[in-house]
Design a protein around this motif. Structure first.
Motif, mmCIF file in Angstrom:
data_model
loop_
_atom_site.group_PDB
_atom_site.id
_atom_site.type_symbol
_atom_site.label_atom_id
_atom_site.label_comp_id
_atom_site.label_asym_id
_atom_site.label_seq_id
_atom_site.Cartn_x
_atom_site.Cartn_y
_atom_site.Cartn_z
ATOM 1 N N GLY A 1 -14.169 0.016 -6.266
ATOM 2 C CA GLY A 1 -14.654 0.332 -4.925
ATOM 3 C C GLY A 1 -13.852 -0.217 -3.771
ATOM 4 O O GLY A 1 -14.206 0.006 -2.606
ATOM 5 N N PHE A 2 -12.758 -0.935 -4.038
ATOM 6 C CA PHE A 2 -11.874 -1.373 -2.959
ATOM 7 C C PHE A 2 -11.107 -0.156 -2.431
ATOM 8 O O PHE A 2 -10.647 0.685 -3.207
ATOM 9 C CB PHE A 2 -10.882 -2.423 -3.456
ATOM 10 N N ALA A 3 -10.962 -0.067 -1.117
ATOM 11 C CA ALA A 3 -10.233 1.039 -0.506
ATOM 12 C C ALA A 3 -8.729 0.817 -0.664
ATOM 13 O O ALA A 3 -8.270 -0.334 -0.726
ATOM 14 C CB ALA A 3 -10.596 1.148 0.969
ATOM 15 N N PRO A 4 -7.937 1.885 -0.716
ATOM 16 C CA PRO A 4 -6.485 1.732 -0.876
ATOM 17 C C PRO A 4 -5.855 0.815 0.169
ATOM 18 O O PRO A 4 -4.946 0.037 -0.148
ATOM 19 C CB PRO A 4 -5.964 3.169 -0.750
ATOM 20 N N GLU A 5 -6.333 0.884 1.412
ATOM 21 C CA GLU A 5 -5.747 0.067 2.473
ATOM 22 C C GLU A 5 -6.125 -1.406 2.351
ATOM 23 O O GLU A 5 -5.579 -2.257 3.062
ATOM 24 C CB GLU A 5 -6.145 0.594 3.849
ATOM 25 N N GLN A 6 -7.039 -1.731 1.447
ATOM 26 C CA GLN A 6 -7.438 -3.126 1.241
ATOM 27 C C GLN A 6 -6.619 -3.813 0.159
ATOM 28 O O GLN A 6 -6.841 -4.991 -0.110
ATOM 29 C CB GLN A 6 -8.927 -3.185 0.858
ATOM 30 N N LEU A 7 -5.666 -3.117 -0.454
ATOM 31 C CA LEU A 7 -4.992 -3.618 -1.642
ATOM 32 C C LEU A 7 -3.510 -3.878 -1.431
ATOM 33 O O LEU A 7 -2.831 -3.137 -0.715
ATOM 34 C CB LEU A 7 -5.140 -2.627 -2.792
ATOM 35 N N CYS A 8 -3.032 -4.922 -2.093
ATOM 36 C CA CYS A 8 -1.599 -5.171 -2.222
ATOM 37 C C CYS A 8 -1.309 -5.439 -3.693
ATOM 38 O O CYS A 8 -1.674 -6.497 -4.225
ATOM 39 C CB CYS A 8 -1.175 -6.363 -1.365
ATOM 40 N N GLU A 9 -0.693 -4.457 -4.356
ATOM 41 C CA GLU A 9 -0.360 -4.566 -5.780
ATOM 42 C C GLU A 9 1.102 -4.990 -5.886
ATOM 43 O O GLU A 9 2.003 -4.161 -5.906
ATOM 44 C CB GLU A 9 -0.599 -3.216 -6.463
ATOM 45 N N ILE A 10 1.311 -6.295 -5.948
ATOM 46 C CA ILE A 10 2.642 -6.849 -5.737
ATOM 47 C C ILE A 10 3.624 -6.491 -6.845
ATOM 48 O O ILE A 10 4.841 -6.524 -6.640
ATOM 49 C CB ILE A 10 2.549 -8.383 -5.529
ATOM 50 N N HIS A 11 3.136 -6.140 -8.027
ATOM 51 C CA HIS A 11 4.015 -5.714 -9.122
ATOM 52 C C HIS A 11 3.933 -4.217 -9.384
ATOM 53 O O HIS A 11 4.401 -3.735 -10.410
ATOM 54 C CB HIS A 11 3.694 -6.484 -10.408
ATOM 55 N N GLY A 12 3.325 -3.467 -8.457
ATOM 56 C CA GLY A 12 3.217 -2.024 -8.625
ATOM 57 C C GLY A 12 1.956 -1.614 -9.358
ATOM 58 O O GLY A 12 1.021 -2.402 -9.517
ATOM 59 N N SER A 13 1.952 -0.354 -9.819
ATOM 60 C CA SER A 13 0.762 0.210 -10.460
ATOM 61 C C SER A 13 1.159 1.129 -11.600
ATOM 62 O O SER A 13 2.053 1.967 -11.451
ATOM 63 C CB SER A 13 -0.054 1.009 -9.434
ATOM 64 N N ILE A 14 0.466 1.000 -12.726
ATOM 65 C CA ILE A 14 0.723 1.864 -13.864
ATOM 66 C C ILE A 14 0.242 3.289 -13.599
ATOM 67 O O ILE A 14 0.612 4.221 -14.313
ATOM 68 C CB ILE A 14 0.051 1.287 -15.134
ATOM 69 N N ARG B 1 6.283 1.667 -2.092
ATOM 70 C CA ARG B 1 4.819 1.706 -2.006
ATOM 71 C C ARG B 1 4.249 0.300 -1.835
ATOM 72 O O ARG B 1 3.372 0.059 -0.998
ATOM 73 C CB ARG B 1 4.260 2.375 -3.262
ATOM 74 N N THR B 2 4.736 -0.649 -2.627
ATOM 75 C CA THR B 2 4.262 -2.027 -2.536
ATOM 76 C C THR B 2 4.672 -2.671 -1.222
ATOM 77 O O THR B 2 3.903 -3.442 -0.638
ATOM 78 C CB THR B 2 4.789 -2.840 -3.733
ATOM 79 N N ALA B 3 5.874 -2.355 -0.725
ATOM 80 C CA ALA B 3 6.333 -2.929 0.541
ATOM 81 C C ALA B 3 5.415 -2.527 1.694
ATOM 82 O O ALA B 3 5.129 -3.339 2.587
ATOM 83 C CB ALA B 3 7.764 -2.494 0.837
ATOM 84 N N LEU B 4 4.927 -1.300 1.683
ATOM 85 C CA LEU B 4 3.978 -0.859 2.713
ATOM 86 C C LEU B 4 2.654 -1.614 2.583
ATOM 87 O O LEU B 4 2.032 -1.974 3.592
ATOM 88 C CB LEU B 4 3.745 0.648 2.597
ATOM 89 N N GLN B 5 2.228 -1.872 1.349
ATOM 90 C CA GLN B 5 1.012 -2.650 1.141
ATOM 91 C C GLN B 5 1.172 -4.074 1.662
ATOM 92 O O GLN B 5 0.261 -4.633 2.280
ATOM 93 C CB GLN B 5 0.652 -2.671 -0.343
#
Length: 277
Positions: free
Chosen positions: A124-137, A197-201
């Protein structure tokens, strides 16, 4: 004399009551209570992937972009299995409790995680609330480096021979050059990871941190072996509540609390303490 658990939880509840923003920093230990495997040490990793254990292939070798060159079916057997596992596994109740802890805070909640499983979004976390520092599978990129393109892995449904850790069906392909695709994840020895993508986060998170005056960070399941999450939680500028059953020490007891407990249990205790405060 060390403070007891009740005293630590009471102090943490006071900090959270004063906070105007909550930052959740999560390492691999966050997923254990959801039933996700623990890859710490070759024994734990090979118990999940016995075919790699028989071949004496360690995590650092298979979780490496070179594996997509040397044996792409094995590489995608490993990552395809993980993708399918993360899709099928439900996030534990602690994610929702964290959202509830921040619901009255004026600046809300953000999450910084080294996990690539996508469970914060699923919970339930919104995309703009996240920072996935190693990326996403759940995102792909070209393994051949044809450009800076990142796209969703939603259409890729891997069929895996789990006994041999090998992809059975078609490979995912780059829609731009037709070459092999790989996960948009920072791997070991990885000079080809597309970090856009991660840099924008990261940029969004830093902007949010600048808007928070009374930050509290709850760090969950972040070890010292790969200290990315611990370093960020210690330098983000807020008070730190570290939940970790094995490595709870904090650098400064005046601005940090270490609670020696597992992830879901620790979040639940915190939530209860805040409710009773």
């Amino acid at each position: 004399m060390f403070p007891d658990m009740d005293s630590l939880l009471a102090q943490a509840a006071d900090w959270l009551a004063e906070a105007d923003g909550l930052l959740v920093c999560a390492g691999a230990g966050m997923g254990i209570d959801s039933g996700l495997p623990d890859f710490r040490g070759p024994g734990g990793f090979w118990s999940v992937y016995p075919a790699l254990g028989r071949a004496k292939i360690p995590f650092e070798t298979i979780a490496n972009p070179a594996s997509f060159d040397t044996d792409p079916r094995l590489a995608w057997g490993f990552y395809g299995h993980r993708l399918d596992l993360y899709r099928k596994t439900a996030p534990h109740a602690g994610f929702a409790l964290l959202l509830d802890l921040a619901k009255a805070m004026p600046r809300g909640i953000r999450a910084f995680t080294s996990n690539v499983d996508g469970h914060f979004q699923k919970a339930g976390f919104a995309p703009e609330q996240l920072c996935e520092i190693h990326g996403s599978i759940h995102h792909l990129q070209c393994a051949n480096g044809c450009g800076q393109h990142i796209w969703s892995a939603e259409d890729f449904q891997p069929a895996i021979d789990a006994a041999h850790c090998r992809l059975l069906g078609d490979f995912p392909h780059c829609p731009h050059c037709g070459g092999l695709a790989r996960p948009n994840i920072l791997m070991f020895g990885d000079w080809g990871w597309i970090e856009r993508r991660t840099a924008l986060q990261v940029q969004r998170l830093q902007q949010w941190l600048c808007s928070v005056d009374r930050l509290v960070c709850i760090e969950i399941g972040a070890g010292t072996n790969i200290p990315t999450v611990r370093h960020f939680s210690e330098t983000c500028g807020g008070r730190l509540i570290r939940i970790n059953p094995n490595e709870p020490d904090v650098p400064d007891a005046r601005s940090g609390l270490g609670i020696s407990i597992g992830g879901l249990a620790g979040i639940s205790c915190l939530h209860e303490a805040c409710t009773q405060a």
